[in-house]
Design a protein around this motif. Sequence first.
Motif, short mmCIF file in Angstrom:
data_model
loop_
_atom_site.label_atom_id
_atom_site.label_comp_id
_atom_site.label_asym_id
_atom_site.label_seq_id
_atom_site.Cartn_x
_atom_site.Cartn_y
_atom_site.Cartn_z
N GLY A 1 6.25 70.42 -91.74
CA GLY A 1 5.79 70.35 -90.45
C GLY A 1 5.83 71.56 -89.68
O GLY A 1 5.47 72.47 -90.09
N LYS B 1 10.72 77.09 -91.63
CA LYS B 1 10.47 77.11 -93.20
C LYS B 1 11.51 77.49 -94.16
O LYS B 1 11.41 77.02 -95.28
CB LYS B 1 8.94 78.13 -93.22
N ASN C 1 -4.10 74.98 -103.72
CA ASN C 1 -4.38 75.75 -102.24
C ASN C 1 -5.87 75.52 -102.08
O ASN C 1 -6.45 76.48 -101.24
CB ASN C 1 -3.86 77.29 -102.32
N SER C 2 -6.43 74.55 -102.53
CA SER C 2 -7.87 74.25 -102.06
C SER C 2 -7.92 72.66 -102.12
O SER C 2 -7.31 72.13 -102.63
CB SER C 2 -8.93 74.78 -102.98
N ARG C 3 -9.05 72.53 -101.26
CA ARG C 3 -9.61 71.07 -101.35
C ARG C 3 -9.81 70.41 -102.57
O ARG C 3 -9.48 69.30 -103.03
CB ARG C 3 -10.90 70.91 -100.30
N ARG C 4 -10.32 71.16 -103.49
CA ARG C 4 -10.88 70.72 -105.05
C ARG C 4 -9.41 70.52 -105.66
O ARG C 4 -9.41 69.43 -106.17
CB ARG C 4 -11.59 71.92 -105.65
N ARG D 1 -11.32 64.04 -95.74
CA ARG D 1 -11.10 65.28 -95.89
C ARG D 1 -10.27 66.06 -94.81
O ARG D 1 -9.59 67.11 -94.96
CB ARG D 1 -12.59 65.51 -95.30
N LEU E 1 -3.68 71.38 -96.31
CA LEU E 1 -3.86 72.80 -96.63
C LEU E 1 -3.34 73.79 -95.62
O LEU E 1 -2.80 74.46 -95.67
CB LEU E 1 -5.40 73.01 -96.92
N LYS E 2 -3.57 73.41 -94.29
CA LYS E 2 -3.14 73.99 -92.96
C LYS E 2 -1.48 74.37 -93.02
O LYS E 2 -0.93 75.30 -92.75
CB LYS E 2 -3.41 73.18 -91.83
N ARG F 1 -0.55 76.60 -96.13
CA ARG F 1 -0.82 78.10 -95.89
C ARG F 1 0.16 78.62 -94.91
O ARG F 1 0.14 79.78 -95.00
CB ARG F 1 -2.05 78.05 -95.19
N LEU F 2 0.99 77.96 -94.21
CA LEU F 2 1.76 78.75 -93.33
C LEU F 2 2.86 79.43 -94.23
O LEU F 2 3.16 78.87 -95.30
CB LEU F 2 2.91 77.62 -92.45
N ASP F 3 3.18 80.74 -93.77
CA ASP F 3 4.18 81.46 -94.20
C ASP F 3 5.59 80.71 -94.68
O ASP F 3 5.94 80.22 -93.91
CB ASP F 3 4.62 82.58 -93.32
#
Lengths: 335, 371
Positions: free
Chosen positions: B170, B174, B250-253, B271, B278-279, B282-284
Amino acid sequence: MARKLSMRQAINEALDQEMARDPTVFIMGEDIAGGQGGQGELDAWGGPLGVTKGLYHKHPGRVLDTPLSESAFVGAAIGAAACGMRPVAELMFLDFMGVCFDQIFNQAAKFKYMFGGKAETPVVVRAMVGAGFRAAAQHSQMLTPIFTHIPGLKVVCPSNAYDAKGLLIQSIRDNDPVIFCEHKNLYGVETEVPEESYAIPFAEANVVRDGDDATIVTYGLMVHRAMDAADALAKKGIECDVIDLRTLSPIDWDTVLDSVERTGRLVCVDEANPRCSIASDVSAKVAQDAFKSLKAGIGMVTAPHTPVPFSPALEDIYIPSAAQISEAVQRTMGK
Amino acid sequence: MTEKRIVPIVMPKWGLSMKEGKLTSWLVSPGAEIKPGDSILEIETDKIAGSFEAPDGGVLRRAVGEVDVVYPVKALIGVIADPSVPDSEIDEYVSGYVTPPAEDEGEAQADAPQFVDVDGGKLRYSMKGEGAEKVILIHGFGGDLVTWMFNIDGIAESATAYALDLPGHGQSSKKIADPSVAGLARTVVSFMESLGIEKAHLVGHSLGGAIAMEVARSAPARVKSMTLVAPAGLGPEINIDYINGFVAANSRRDLKDLLGKLFADQSLVSRQMMDEVLKYKRLDGVVPALRSLADGFAPGGKQKDILSASLNARIPTLVIWGKEDQILPVAHAANAKGAQVEILEGAGHMPHMEKASKVTALIKDQIARAS
């Protein structure tokens, strides 16, 4: 709940966070510090549209104002990148790239190839693109296809603040030269943007709307026009996939082909001029690889093959509209 | 008096940021007999799609809401009432209904998540309700406090509910100082200390269930009861392909099929849900954090921390499991010796989302019994 930022603020935050994270990152360009040598507050401007505002004082010695010579400072940025730095050069308008084509096309784009993979050029060139700013023919072009044409360059064109931050961070961390295209009419548009740093991988298109009847493929400002068109079409019972390519080189063919194989109809929307454009490139790829899925001829909506007019009335007609996109989709449906 | 006999069905508020939702289908027709908890309609928000369960029993007298129309939170979409209520009264109720205004900024802010510094970093949490009993909701691997969005308001009716983001998740830090189950349990205890919570009812989902058990084992005086929702820690088996796939995606697929494994009804994966994941990913720092967690609790593809032996009668324990769980085997429920076990039909690994009102009711009962 979540914090909203404009695309201008999101780009500023990406530069700020990457400079804080990595001491090799620095930025250079014309007036990015705010008119050095002039009177008053050094930080007054932060670039022609205020994107780099505040960074000069936060990162002393790493926000460099340059003389009005694009060929000199873009070349300097590329040289610094080849020597281990991660410069971000701001070129104001992508239209000015003409005077530094050799630096970009023949040097930056070729180093890795010609030195057997031993040289890397992690430079980012940020520049404004697009029409609608009443800035006339020399400051309004959508030149994304020209850079997409050159192997060795990566080309990015975000449509919103969230993507702009994540794609710019990825661009800075990427080891290849990246042309980062910012649509000037999107700077003020706000979306939710996390405060933390994040990177969006290249060649990962964003499906911004789902539908089974037709696929609209686009990028940049045109994503918003395509969404307007898709909303209008939904009221007529036509549901569209809208794909925001986000990066033009590399490009996410899988998402485009998967979608067209499902919908059977494609409309490519590009603010660039039509010949050798992103629209014609996507059309050719789909015609080649997914011809059997197509139920109708591919539609293209682009600017006309003319310079961008200075007359406001003509400029408005020049830019592809939601109505044109909606008509093109309906044509693929035989309507 | 008639107010009580007429029960409005209004657009629910699922999570803090929800302002409106689209009615996607009615699952019952006007005139149908409805029991409390029956799924009566489906709603889609910008975060999630889900079915809405009847708040009360009676007959669906009016289906005011139209399919595919977006309604603001608290807008009237239907009316439930006893057959004895005359039509005229129902019509009067419908025509007189005024949608309450959206929460003002102040109210929304009071509800907004907060941050607290604990041993091991900064944690985000949300707090709801004012009850004397304290409840701590601990999400699972790759989740965050939003996973409880269908449950927290119900729990907060009779208790003070805290939902936290574990480290690495969340909007919490991290960096995970100690990614083992024991390390995460110490973080939860430190969270309780920081907020002055002496004793609490712990509710843990999946990895959060194992963390709850570890808190109960290592700091039993802090735990009044446990509700373990599809918990880890009750047996060695785990769907390690899911865990590894989640870390790598790291992708929707990549995500679509993967997230489908969480639910009995795969259509619940919207979706928007994939975009949210995904968001986050992607966070560091997130991917290394998830990797270190996975290596910590399931090295070599088997769960390391088996905590079933630590369960005891002093801390009442309820285990809830979806019968169609594809991540952790429902058979592990049998290893929870002495615990009350509820197996839910039509639910996968996320019963608190798929069978939300049932799970909320079970959690509330458990808290009431153990208070």
